[in-house]
Design a protein around this motif. Structure first.
Motif, mmCIF file in Angstrom:
data_model
loop_
_atom_site.group_PDB
_atom_site.id
_atom_site.type_symbol
_atom_site.label_atom_id
_atom_site.label_comp_id
_atom_site.label_asym_id
_atom_site.label_seq_id
_atom_site.Cartn_x
_atom_site.Cartn_y
_atom_site.Cartn_z
ATOM 1 N N LYS A 407 6.353 1.532 2.143
ATOM 2 C CA LYS A 407 5.035 2.135 2.251
ATOM 3 C C LYS A 407 4.513 2.528 0.866
ATOM 4 O O LYS A 407 3.336 2.327 0.542
ATOM 5 C CB LYS A 407 5.095 3.354 3.167
ATOM 6 C CG LYS A 407 3.746 3.974 3.479
ATOM 7 C CD LYS A 407 3.896 5.153 4.435
ATOM 8 C CE LYS A 407 4.474 4.713 5.769
ATOM 9 N NZ LYS A 407 4.514 5.842 6.746
ATOM 10 N N LYS A 408 5.394 3.075 0.045
ATOM 11 C CA LYS A 408 5.010 3.446 -1.322
ATOM 12 C C LYS A 408 4.584 2.212 -2.112
ATOM 13 O O LYS A 408 3.560 2.222 -2.817
ATOM 14 C CB LYS A 408 6.195 4.138 -2.003
ATOM 15 C CG LYS A 408 6.023 4.410 -3.502
ATOM 16 C CD LYS A 408 7.251 5.131 -4.049
ATOM 17 C CE LYS A 408 7.200 5.296 -5.565
ATOM 18 N NZ LYS A 408 7.416 4.013 -6.263
ATOM 19 N N HIS A 411 1.127 0.943 -1.025
ATOM 20 C CA HIS A 411 0.020 1.771 -1.494
ATOM 21 C C HIS A 411 -0.225 1.618 -2.992
ATOM 22 O O HIS A 411 -1.319 1.918 -3.480
ATOM 23 C CB HIS A 411 0.289 3.240 -1.160
ATOM 24 C CG HIS A 411 0.188 3.528 0.312
ATOM 25 N ND1 HIS A 411 0.669 4.683 0.886
ATOM 26 C CD2 HIS A 411 -0.331 2.810 1.323
ATOM 27 C CE1 HIS A 411 0.449 4.652 2.190
ATOM 28 N NE2 HIS A 411 -0.156 3.521 2.473
ATOM 29 N N GLU A 412 0.772 1.140 -3.716
ATOM 30 C CA GLU A 412 0.622 0.967 -5.162
ATOM 31 C C GLU A 412 -0.095 -0.330 -5.536
ATOM 32 O O GLU A 412 -0.463 -0.522 -6.697
ATOM 33 C CB GLU A 412 2.000 0.994 -5.837
ATOM 34 C CG GLU A 412 2.646 2.381 -5.857
ATOM 35 C CD GLU A 412 4.065 2.353 -6.407
ATOM 36 O OE1 GLU A 412 4.603 1.225 -6.592
ATOM 37 O OE2 GLU A 412 4.637 3.425 -6.644
ATOM 38 N N ASN A 434 3.144 -4.767 5.592
ATOM 39 C CA ASN A 434 2.429 -4.251 6.765
ATOM 40 C C ASN A 434 3.177 -4.589 8.050
ATOM 41 O O ASN A 434 3.272 -3.764 8.967
ATOM 42 C CB ASN A 434 1.017 -4.840 6.823
ATOM 43 C CG ASN A 434 0.060 -4.156 5.868
ATOM 44 O OD1 ASN A 434 0.171 -2.956 5.642
ATOM 45 N ND2 ASN A 434 -0.871 -4.902 5.301
#
Length: 724
Positions: A407-408, A411-412, A434
């Protein structure tokens, strides 16, 4: 649209403000042509390719959704130019944050005095194509730079990396306005080779003999939204202002001779055969897919056809195009767009490049049989896995640390990019993350839930005596979770998950399919075991050390696809009807083939990271018949491989004849029928059924092979099919 001329209040390279009466807030364009060579608002010469033309009369770069190009001589240079030149698909989008990108502000004088970090000779820069020292022949053979540079670097042609650096410096020029590397205000799009005969003759007189003098000129186009300069000349009126300049000779040095020789002899000078044009089309569709959702459409004798979208037909008016060579459909923003290529020398010879032509053999006829699906082994295996973890929620909790890392990483990924860099040269596709983070796949809304559609398709096939094998291909991150990590702490988190299931809900999904009677060839345990053995040192004992997936690409390597083909082949040989097929076995062999290229994730990286990656050299094992002929799929085969780009790589592009269908044929000793759609694995069924549902009566098994990432939130939805 053409910009009206505004008076300049300073000499070239000055930064005088344009008067308020002109209505501009930018500064005067420093390289505007003089009156003698053409000026803004004046009709001036623009590049015109001798062997490429636009066939749809109403094409508008800024608003059309259809581009039809005619190519009279299918060299690689002409095909690339037809695909890339002024194509509405290739526009650099306006910045999401206009203030951050410096919209409405004036360029820094330092950047204007020495733009593009020296990539072009400042004194050569002009907006007038007519003033370039090109011959008529040189002007009529423009080069699309992006695909040319990709080809040069993949083939390790001297000078290719220099040209790549020029393109990067042009795209990176921010004129002191900032905004970051994702804000692309201009790009080098077209190139021209010039032979300086005057210098050659001069040196011949003074020194006896001298090598030919060649130089490269490039055309830069400015994004329509860029307002840093006022009155950027736009000679062709397409909304993209132009600037021309010469690459410094010192930058290329002695490499210029090898570079020009390759361009003229191989790129511009060699006419491609029908199979080579077909390979070019598949490569283009695959390369464009991550951004534009492109796929090749099998067209008939005329395009558009009866099922072409009404808005597309309306744009073309009454125009119709006979025997199109390539029809490529995309949906970049959920709306259909088309690129159509008419290769006149192939018309009537090769037909449509997306289809298969009969090979003249009589179709193999097998007696009708009853489907014999066997989902039980996979169902039992997944139930054992679940029992060892207790429950789905508990299992999900066990993988939570890695899920948080994914997830990190997701988002980056900056806006505008679709890929991220991992460890040791590995790149990863954001959509794969995803899928791994999507949770219970069966809880997606109905249009996104694959289960009902897969079960419906199984029933349709069974009604015609045809079995279904569903084969989801694991994502790269599932097999290489440790390569996602890029720091010591991230590696500590990821390392324990190598060789383990990191998406329990994929297992739940396959269990649900099995309990509804759908048989699955479960590749995930095979791939996890192979990766675990690699990490443990198994490759040192004679095992193939090639990674299962290409580091820079979403797709598998030859090793990965051959492992899948073996698993599917072993299952096919257990069907009762295979006993009839077995005596007709062909003893296929293999031969090694190598190729080099950037993977499909390289161009999806943030702009600043692309230069870190060089083309990969990959190997494939081409399948050949006993007489040495390269393997070809057979539309009359009783075995259908239905799939997405995972079935096309190595088979229809790159080294070719070395894909999963070829190796499945090698294992069962009989050619197979490949029906594939780039990125369209969930709905590729439509392609098969376009032949007519009665064609299923000649089939025995459909191997539906597609990337697992499309099981979650597939962009087009899982569309039920209606048999015709």
């Amino acid at each position: 649209m053409r910009k009206r001329k505004c008076p300049e209040s300073a000499a070239a390279f000055g930064l005088a403000l344009v008067t308020a009466a002109c209505g501009h807030t930018g500064v005067a364009f420093p390289w505007a042509a003089t009156a003698s060579s053409g000026s803004p608002g004046t009709a001036v010469e623009v590049p015109q390719a001798a062997e490429v033309s636009t066939a749809n009369r109403e094409y508008r770069r800024g608003s059309s959704r259809v581009l039809v190009r005619k190519v009279t001589n299918p060299t690689r240079a002409n095909l690339d130019y037809a695909a890339y030149h002024a194509n509405f698909m290739n526009a650099n989008p306006p910045p999401e944050n206009a203030a951050r990108a410096g919209t409405g502000k004036r360029p820094d004088p330092t950047n204007v005095t020495n733009p593009f970090k020296g990539a072009l000779e400042v004194g050569s820069m002009t907006s007038s194509f007519a003033s370039l020292p090109l011959t008529a022949e040189e002007r009529s053979h423009p080069l699309a730079l992006d695909p040319l540079v990709e080809l040069l670097t993949s083939k390790h042609v001297a000078g290719g990396e220099v040209l790549d650096d020029v393109l990067s410096k042009v795209r990176a020029e921010d004129w002191g306005l900032g905004g970051g590397p994702q804000v692309v205000r201009q790009a080098a799009v077209t190139g021209f080779v010039h032979q300086d005969k005057s210098e050659e003759k001069s040196e011949e007189k003074s020194e006896g003999k001298a090598p030919p003098h060649a130089e490269l000129w490039i055309q830069i186009e400015f994004a329509p939204w860029f307002d840093g300069f006022a009155g950027i000349p736009d000679a062709d009126g397409d909304g993209h202002g132009e600037l021309y300049g010469r690459i410094p000779r010192a930058a290329l040095g002695a490499d210029i001779n090898a570079l020009v020789a390759f361009i003229r002899d191989e790129y511009q000078g060699r006419t491609l055969s029908a199979p080579e044009v077909k390979g070019w089309a598949h490569q283009l569709a695959s390369y464009w897919y991550p951004s534009f959702n492109t796929d090749l459409v099998t067209a008939g004798s005329e395009w558009p056809e009866a099922d072409t979208e009404p808005e597309v037909v309306a744009e073309l008016g009454k125009q119709r195009f006979a025997t199109p060579t390539v029809v490529m459909r995309g949906k970049p923003q959920g709306q259909p767009v088309y690129n159509v290529f008419l290769v006149s020398s192939l018309t009537g010879e090769a037909g449509n490049m997306a289809g298969k032509t009969p090979d003249g053999r009589a179709p193999l006829s097998l007696p009708r049989s009853t489907p014999s699906s066997n989902p039980a082994p996979v169902v039992a295996a997944i139930k054992r896995e679940l029992a060892s973890h207790g429950s789905w929620s508990r299992w999900a909790g066990e993988v939570s640390p890695l899920q948080q890392l994914l997830k990190k990483k997701l988002h980056e990924i900056p806006a505008g990019a679709k890929a991220t860099a991992g460890d040791e040269g590995f790149l990863f596709f954001g959509q794969s993350f995803n899928y791994l983070l999507g949770g219970d796949l069966e809880k997606q809304r109905r249009a996104r839930n694959p289960v009902p559609v897969i079960v419906q398709f199984k029933k349709l096939l069974a009604d015609h005596g045809v079995d279904l094998l569903f084969v989801p291909v694991p994502t790269k991150a599932e097999i290489f979770p440790d390569k996602v990590a890029t720091s010591t702490e991230e590696r500590r988190i990821a390392a324990p998950f190598v060789g383990k299931v990191i998406n329990p809900y994929q297992r739940k999904f396959l269990l649900e399919l099995g309990e509804k009677g759908v048989e699955v060839v479960d590749l995930l345990p095979l791939f996890l075991a192979a990766r675990a053995a690699d990490v443990a040192g198994g490759a040192k004992t004679g095992q193939d050390a090639t990674p299962l997936y290409q580091p820079q690409d979403t797709h598998w390597t030859s090793r990965g696809l051959e492992l899948a083909a073996r698993a599917v082949g072993e299952r096919i040989q257990k069907y009762p009807w295979y006993k009839v097929l077995a005596p007709r076995r062909t003893a296929y062999q293999t031969k090694l083939a190598t190729f080099s290229r950037h993977g499909d994730l390289h161009s999806r990286l943030p702009e600043a990271e692309k230069a870190r990656y060089k083309p990969e050299t990959l190997t494939g094992h081409q399948v050949v018949t006993p007489d040495g002929t390269l393997y070809e799929d057979d539309a009359d085969s009783p075995v259908v491989v239905l799939g997405d780009s995972f079935t096309g790589v190595f088979e229809l592009m790159d080294c070719e004849h070395a894909g999963v269908s070829a190796h499945l044929a090698r294992h069962i000793g009989h050619p197979v029928d490949l029906v594939m759609s780039y990125g369209g694995g969930p709905n590729v069924r439509q392609k098969l059924l376009r032949r007519g549902v009665s064609a299923l009566d000649r089939k025995k098994v459909v191997v539906w092979m597609m990337t697992a990432r499309d099981l979650f939130d597939f962009w087009e939805g899982w569309q039920p099919v209606t048999a015709k």
